[in-house]
Design an enzyme around this catalytic site. Sequence first.
Site, PDB file in Angstrom:
ATOM      1  N   CYS A  22       0.839  -1.200   0.000  1.00 19.22           N
ATOM      2  CA  CYS A  22       0.000   0.000   0.000  1.00 19.22           C
ATOM      3  C   CYS A  22       0.879   1.258   0.000  1.00 19.22           C
ATOM      4  O   CYS A  22       1.469   1.574  -1.024  1.00 19.22           O
ATOM      5  CB  CYS A  22      -0.974  -0.059   1.173  1.00 19.22           C
ATOM      6  SG  CYS A  22      -2.470   0.893   0.824  1.00 19.22           S
ATOM      7  N   HIS A  53      -3.545  -5.282   0.538  1.00 15.42           N
ATOM      8  CA  HIS A  53      -2.961  -5.843   1.764  1.00 15.42           C
ATOM      9  C   HIS A  53      -2.988  -7.375   1.728  1.00 15.42           C
ATOM     10  O   HIS A  53      -3.902  -7.993   2.272  1.00 15.42           O
ATOM     11  CB  HIS A  53      -3.718  -5.321   2.988  1.00 15.42           C
ATOM     12  CG  HIS A  53      -3.490  -3.867   3.221  1.00 15.42           C
ATOM     13  ND1 HIS A  53      -2.420  -3.395   3.943  1.00 15.42           N
ATOM     14  CD2 HIS A  53      -4.169  -2.780   2.803  1.00 15.42           C
ATOM     15  CE1 HIS A  53      -2.460  -2.066   3.969  1.00 15.42           C
ATOM     16  NE2 HIS A  53      -3.513  -1.673   3.281  1.00 15.42           N
ATOM     17  N   GLU A  94      -1.295  -9.401   3.366  1.00 19.43           N
ATOM     18  CA  GLU A  94      -1.103 -10.002   4.700  1.00 19.43           C
ATOM     19  C   GLU A  94      -2.418 -10.423   5.338  1.00 19.43           C
ATOM     20  O   GLU A  94      -2.457 -11.318   6.182  1.00 19.43           O
ATOM     21  CB  GLU A  94      -0.343  -9.026   5.614  1.00 19.43           C
ATOM     22  CG  GLU A  94      -1.116  -7.789   6.090  1.00 19.43           C
ATOM     23  CD  GLU A  94      -1.080  -6.604   5.127  1.00 19.43           C
ATOM     24  OE1 GLU A  94      -0.779  -6.816   3.930  1.00 19.43           O
ATOM     25  OE2 GLU A  94      -1.372  -5.471   5.551  1.00 19.43           O
TER      26      GLU A  94
HETATM   27  N1  GLN Z   1      -2.094   6.593   2.975  1.00 18.40           N
HETATM   28  C1  GLN Z   1      -2.158   5.866   1.758  1.00 18.40           C
HETATM   29  C2  GLN Z   1      -3.508   5.974   1.084  1.00 18.40           C
HETATM   30  O1  GLN Z   1      -4.474   6.316   1.697  1.00 18.40           O
HETATM   31  C3  GLN Z   1      -1.800   4.425   1.972  1.00 18.40           C
HETATM   32  C4  GLN Z   1      -2.799   3.695   2.808  1.00 18.40           C
HETATM   33  C5  GLN Z   1      -2.270   2.395   3.341  1.00 18.40           C
HETATM   34  O2  GLN Z   1      -1.070   2.171   3.332  1.00 18.40           O
HETATM   35  N2  GLN Z   1      -3.151   1.548   3.836  1.00 18.40           N
HETATM   36  O3  GLN Z   1      -3.602   5.695  -0.089  1.00 18.40           O
END
Ligand code: GLN
Length: 547
Positions: free
Chosen positions: A380, A519, A521
């Site tokens: 992310c 994600h 994970e």
């Molecule tokens: N802050 C970033 C976004 O909102 C990444 C979010 C995250 O890593 N879950 O896109």
Amino acid sequence: MARFIFITGGVVSSLGKGLASAALGALLQARGFSVRLRKLDPYLNVDPGTMSPFEHGEVFVTDDGAETDLDLGHYERFTGVAARKTDSVSSGRIYSNVLEKERRGDYLGKTIQVIPHVTNEIKDFIAIGEDEVDFMLCEIGGTVGDIEGLPFFEAIRQFSQDRPRGQCIFMHLTLLPFIKASGELKTKPTQHSVKELRSIGLAPDILVCRSEGPIPEKERAKLALFCNVRPEAVIAAQDLPTIYDAPLAYHREGLDQAVLDAFQISPAPRPDLTKWEDVSDRIHNPEGEVKVAIVGKYVQLEDAYKSIREALTHGGMANRVGVEVEWVDAEIFDTQDPAACLEGFHAILVPGGFGERGTEGKIKAAQFARERKVPYLGICLGMQMAVIEAARNVAGLKDAGSEEFDHEAGRKRFEPVVYHLKEWVQGNYTVQRALGDDKGGTMRLGAYSAVLSEGSKVAGVYGATQIEERHRHRYEVDNRYRDKLEQVGLKFSGMSPDGRLPEIVEWADHPWFIGVQFHPELKSKPFAPHPLFADFIRAAKETSRLV
Ligand code: GLN
């Protein structure tokens, strides 16, 4: 019709109720039953999505896009049952539903009260989907005696009264402190905790007692007598070397048998624990070790990256190696040379995160991994940082950055290689967002598909070109930079099915450098390690052979 197991906690918090519930779920499955686990949290946030990781630890996202408690992660990791929106609720959500109904006029002029309106809302929630499983395990967050937990305790009391005898049981988790000076395990706090429960009309059928060592017969008898449970239903939960020993350990202590006895299920089906024996064997008998640096912001609190830590362990299990993790605060690279810190690691992971603090350090970590050919997994924000690094240092876009940081600062400083996503497709409809929207529940959340390029590294890792993974972000890599970045070697190897949203990037000429917008994970299990984590650790193992 499901049988219900209500799990409550006493004496102190953080005893591992979630883990005990998850392990019990796994044991019931091992005996051939189907289960679903549910968490009821007394706090007033509508969900944990708006809480800082320092407050609450990780936010666990379900396929259907709910932002939930990290215990749902344990539930999924132990049972493999995908959690849903309807498996996590807070007081905030319950009250907000009740107030919404009140405004709509659903209560037909009645005075709205905790009993029965709030308790009914809780009871309705508990029963959702009850016909689908043999056992529904409901964990009540917090500790008995907390003011804010009372409506939940009252609701489960009523629930068990509403149902036929024998359909609900209560399991209470407590602590037996060991007093060194007298060399004794003390049962008094547990007795008081059970007294507290009984004063609100709940009588535990099973006591699970956390303790450093075994419970001597004398103390077990005392607990049974004073807490009004059978001696066989006093289960010792000793500290374990790894959480994945919990199903086997609880089984040895007789937890699943005590549960079946409490429901008078006889003869009890024999358990098949081979899956957990294999998990335990892999974790206890590694054939080497790899060292992974997690370069993040919330490194003081490991719970903030709970699922990542677990997924790395699963990746290790797939490769029969132990995974030693070092938490590196990204901010130290504001002043220190990353090489001095990061040399010596076999792989680098940059996890998700919010806000600008620490991001320059994450960019430096990505640069180090790219230049030194160290395996890198960016998740992310960790993918977004890898793209910004590539844009700045390889594609020559010196001002590349994320709109997220400009929004935070209130002024424009960066060329927005990562931009605020205002419109996307979910299933058959288009979601729209604006900058001034509420913060809660408005990110791109839950499972979305991605299409992987044939022949890409990531398609090889998955062994597929169609995948589905869980998301939680507001910002997105801008596809308009694709050509520029691909020309210098950063391939956009996974895209949303409409081809508009970059989901995965990878460096073509690097042994293992992958950034993912989702994600992975969240879907890894000890008995089914996620392919990205399994292959990341395989690559780390290869690096460890080189050094
Ligand atoms: N802050 C970033 C976004 O909102 C990444 C979010 C995250 O890593 N879950 O896109």
